[in-house]
Design a protein around this motif. Structure first.
Motif, PDB file in Angstrom:
ATOM      1  N   GLU A 189       0.744  -1.387   0.005  1.00 37.61           N
ATOM      2  CA  GLU A 189       0.026   0.164  -0.153  1.00 37.61           C
ATOM      3  C   GLU A 189       0.841   1.370   0.104  1.00 37.61           C
ATOM      4  OE1 GLU A 189      -3.123   2.563   0.220  1.00 37.61           O
ATOM      5  OE2 GLU A 189      -2.807   0.720  -0.764  1.00 37.61           O
ATOM      6  N   ALA A 190       1.826   1.250   0.613  1.00 36.78           N
ATOM      7  CA  ALA A 190       2.677   2.519   0.712  1.00 36.78           C
ATOM      8  C   ALA A 190       3.417   2.780  -0.637  1.00 36.78           C
ATOM      9  CB  ALA A 190       4.011   2.018   1.835  1.00 36.78           C
ATOM     10  N   LYS A 191       3.840   1.426  -1.203  1.00 32.51           N
ATOM     11  CA  LYS A 191       4.251   1.600  -2.757  1.00 32.51           C
ATOM     12  C   LYS A 191       3.351   2.418  -3.754  1.00 32.51           C
ATOM     13  CE  LYS A 191       6.439  -0.718  -6.783  1.00 32.51           C
ATOM     14  NZ  LYS A 191       6.999  -2.074  -6.881  1.00 32.51           N
ATOM     15  N   ARG A 192       2.113   1.769  -3.556  1.00 35.12           N
ATOM     16  CA  ARG A 192       1.101   2.412  -4.249  1.00 35.12           C
ATOM     17  C   ARG A 192       0.895   3.786  -3.953  1.00 35.12           C
ATOM     18  NH1 ARG A 192      -3.987   3.940  -4.281  1.00 35.12           N
ATOM     19  NH2 ARG A 192      -4.497   3.541  -2.104  1.00 35.12           N
ATOM     20  N   GLN A 193       0.723   4.307  -2.803  1.00 39.56           N
ATOM     21  CA  GLN A 193       0.671   5.542  -2.554  1.00 39.56           C
ATOM     22  C   GLN A 193       1.927   6.504  -3.029  1.00 39.56           C
ATOM     23  OE1 GLN A 193      -1.650   7.206  -0.887  1.00 39.56           O
ATOM     24  NE2 GLN A 193      -3.048   5.486  -0.339  1.00 39.56           N
ATOM     25  N   TRP A 194       3.181   5.903  -2.997  1.00 42.44           N
ATOM     26  CA  TRP A 194       4.241   6.552  -3.305  1.00 42.44           C
ATOM     27  C   TRP A 194       3.967   6.765  -5.167  1.00 42.44           C
ATOM     28  CZ3 TRP A 194       5.937   6.821   1.148  1.00 42.44           C
ATOM     29  CH2 TRP A 194       7.093   7.495   1.488  1.00 42.44           C
ATOM     30  N   GLN A 195       3.439   5.933  -5.830  1.00 43.14           N
ATOM     31  CA  GLN A 195       3.247   5.925  -7.170  1.00 43.14           C
ATOM     32  C   GLN A 195       2.170   6.933  -7.416  1.00 43.14           C
ATOM     33  OE1 GLN A 195       2.788   1.688  -8.045  1.00 43.14           O
ATOM     34  NE2 GLN A 195       4.886   1.667  -8.869  1.00 43.14           N
ATOM     35  N   ALA A 196       0.974   6.756  -6.661  1.00 45.29           N
ATOM     36  CA  ALA A 196      -0.307   7.839  -6.747  1.00 45.29           C
ATOM     37  C   ALA A 196      -0.021   9.224  -6.575  1.00 45.29           C
ATOM     38  CB  ALA A 196      -1.216   7.278  -5.994  1.00 45.29           C
ATOM     39  N   HIS A 197       1.021   9.462  -5.704  1.00 50.98           N
ATOM     40  CA  HIS A 197       1.510  10.731  -5.469  1.00 50.98           C
ATOM     41  C   HIS A 197       2.692  11.269  -6.400  1.00 50.98           C
ATOM     42  CE1 HIS A 197      -0.600  10.100  -1.710  1.00 50.98           C
ATOM     43  NE2 HIS A 197      -0.542  11.627  -1.702  1.00 50.98           N
ATOM     44  N   GLY A 198       2.890  10.491  -7.418  1.00 53.70           N
ATOM     45  CA  GLY A 198       3.800  10.674  -8.853  1.00 53.70           C
ATOM     46  C   GLY A 198       5.385  10.421  -8.253  1.00 53.70           C
ATOM     47  N   TRP A 199       5.655   9.811  -7.332  1.00 49.39           N
ATOM     48  CA  TRP A 199       6.986   9.492  -6.664  1.00 49.39           C
ATOM     49  C   TRP A 199       7.572   8.131  -7.706  1.00 49.39           C
ATOM     50  CZ3 TRP A 199       5.388  10.410  -1.387  1.00 49.39           C
ATOM     51  CH2 TRP A 199       5.009  11.999  -1.416  1.00 49.39           C
ATOM     52  N   HIS A 200       7.081   7.884  -8.817  1.00 53.84           N
ATOM     53  CA  HIS A 200       7.603   6.726  -9.631  1.00 53.84           C
ATOM     54  C   HIS A 200       9.044   6.342  -9.490  1.00 53.84           C
ATOM     55  CE1 HIS A 200       3.491   6.877 -11.148  1.00 53.84           C
ATOM     56  NE2 HIS A 200       3.475   7.948 -11.384  1.00 53.84           N
ATOM     57  N   ASP A 201       9.866   7.134  -9.712  1.00 56.78           N
ATOM     58  CA  ASP A 201      11.208   6.906  -9.503  1.00 56.78           C
ATOM     59  C   ASP A 201      11.755   6.355  -8.132  1.00 56.78           C
ATOM     60  OD1 ASP A 201      11.275   7.711 -12.370  1.00 56.78           O
ATOM     61  OD2 ASP A 201      12.353   9.588 -11.997  1.00 56.78           O
ATOM     62  N   ALA A 202      10.946   6.749  -7.336  1.00 55.62           N
ATOM     63  CA  ALA A 202      11.180   6.419  -6.127  1.00 55.62           C
ATOM     64  C   ALA A 202      10.415   5.288  -5.423  1.00 55.62           C
ATOM     65  CB  ALA A 202      11.602   7.450  -4.926  1.00 55.62           C
ATOM     66  N   ALA A 203       9.607   4.939  -5.896  1.00 53.63           N
ATOM     67  CA  ALA A 203       8.705   3.895  -5.316  1.00 53.63           C
ATOM     68  C   ALA A 203       9.376   2.668  -5.308  1.00 53.63           C
ATOM     69  CB  ALA A 203       7.324   3.891  -6.111  1.00 53.63           C
ATOM     70  N   GLU A 204      10.048   2.025  -5.988  1.00 50.03           N
ATOM     71  CA  GLU A 204      10.669   0.670  -5.926  1.00 50.03           C
ATOM     72  C   GLU A 204      11.659   0.827  -4.891  1.00 50.03           C
ATOM     73  OE1 GLU A 204      10.549  -2.998  -6.714  1.00 50.03           O
ATOM     74  OE2 GLU A 204       9.376  -1.785  -7.967  1.00 50.03           O
ATOM     75  N   GLY A 205      12.471   1.779  -4.897  1.00 49.81           N
ATOM     76  CA  GLY A 205      13.593   1.806  -3.894  1.00 49.81           C
ATOM     77  C   GLY A 205      13.121   2.096  -2.625  1.00 49.81           C
ATOM     78  N   MET A 206      11.947   2.890  -2.120  1.00 53.08           N
ATOM     79  CA  MET A 206      11.474   3.192  -1.143  1.00 53.08           C
ATOM     80  C   MET A 206      10.736   1.585  -0.649  1.00 53.08           C
ATOM     81  SD  MET A 206       8.118   2.952   0.781  1.00 53.08           S
ATOM     82  CE  MET A 206       7.094   2.710  -0.660  1.00 53.08           C
ATOM     83  N   SER A 207      10.016   0.967  -1.631  1.00 49.19           N
ATOM     84  CA  SER A 207       9.640  -0.519  -1.229  1.00 49.19           C
ATOM     85  C   SER A 207      10.934  -1.404  -0.862  1.00 49.19           C
ATOM     86  CB  SER A 207       8.995  -0.960  -2.406  1.00 49.19           C
ATOM     87  OG  SER A 207       8.283  -2.247  -2.197  1.00 49.19           O
ATOM     88  N   VAL A 208      12.027  -1.438  -1.172  1.00 48.07           N
ATOM     89  CA  VAL A 208      13.193  -2.098  -0.956  1.00 48.07           C
ATOM     90  C   VAL A 208      13.490  -1.956   0.346  1.00 48.07           C
ATOM     91  CG1 VAL A 208      15.729  -2.508  -1.601  1.00 48.07           C
ATOM     92  CG2 VAL A 208      13.928  -2.551  -3.340  1.00 48.07           C
ATOM     93  N   VAL A 209      13.883  -0.451   0.533  1.00 48.76           N
ATOM     94  CA  VAL A 209      14.208  -0.036   1.716  1.00 48.76           C
ATOM     95  C   VAL A 209      13.325  -0.397   3.032  1.00 48.76           C
ATOM     96  CG1 VAL A 209      14.747   1.864   3.268  1.00 48.76           C
ATOM     97  CG2 VAL A 209      15.412   1.708   0.979  1.00 48.76           C
ATOM     98  N   VAL A 210      12.058  -0.265   2.962  1.00 49.53           N
ATOM     99  CA  VAL A 210      11.034  -0.453   4.061  1.00 49.53           C
ATOM    100  C   VAL A 210      10.981  -1.869   4.057  1.00 49.53           C
ATOM    101  CG1 VAL A 210       8.491  -0.044   4.643  1.00 49.53           C
ATOM    102  CG2 VAL A 210      10.072   1.812   3.622  1.00 49.53           C
TER     103      VAL A 210
END
Length: 178
Positions: free
Chosen positions: A14-35
């Motif tokens: 859900e956090a990854k989906r929210q990242w993408q929904a807020h336009g942070w596509h380039d960071a969404a995968e990395g955020m998902s890895v870290v978290v």
């Protein structure tokens, strides 16, 4: 933090989906890895803490005892312990002081450097770390929560990540003896 029942939805997905929904596509995968790695670490540490609790050990204290037990003579210079555990000297000194106080290790003068200290495992420390290792192996390390193939892949992926971060260089064919 632990749940009696699994959550109905994966909060990290859900956090990854929210990242993408807020336009942070380039960071969404990395955020998902870290978290994801951080959450997996929390889950594993909870299991480790539960296994070590009967021994009165934290993982930091266990690691120091295990490192000394692995050494050829059950003793290492404090500087070598710091380097191998990859933690700050102050943390190692604090951990060592508690182990000295409890009779599991002792501080000795370095045989060649009057300014340095050696940490030496006592018989009580060796008995404790062997017992704790048996429990950790049985309750955590033998069954980390993923199958062997996934474990091999995960370790390889994380090793590449660590190497890229400068954590280590390619090893020589044989590690230096302790």
């Amino acid at each position: 933090m632990a749940h009696l029942r699994p959550l109905p939805v994966d909060p990290l997905a859900e956090a990854k989906r929210q990242w993408q929904a807020h336009g942070w596509h380039d960071a969404a995968e990395g955020m998902s890895v870290v978290v994801s790695i951080m959450r997996a670490q929390q889950l594993l540490m909870a299991r480790i803490d539960a296994a070590l609790k009967p021994f009165g050990l934290s993982f930091a204290r266990y690691e120091l005892l295990r490192l000394l037990a692995f050494s050829r003579e059950g003793r290492l210079p404090l500087a070598s312990v710091v380097a191998r555990l990859q933690v700050h000297a102050t943390s190692v000194s604090s951990t060592a002081e508690r182990l000295v106080r409890d009779g599991y290790i002792r501080r000795e003068p370095h045989p060649h450097d009057g300014r340095a200290a050696m940490l030496a495992l006592t018989a009580e420390g060796r008995t404790l770390v062997e017992q704790a290792t048996e429990v950790l192996n049985g309750e955590v390390f033998t069954h980390p929560g993923i199958n062997r193939d996934d474990a091999t892949q995960l370790v390889s992926i994380v090793a590449r990540m660590r190497k890229n971060a400068g954590d280590f260089a390619d090893p020589r064919p044989q590690p230096e003896p302790l």
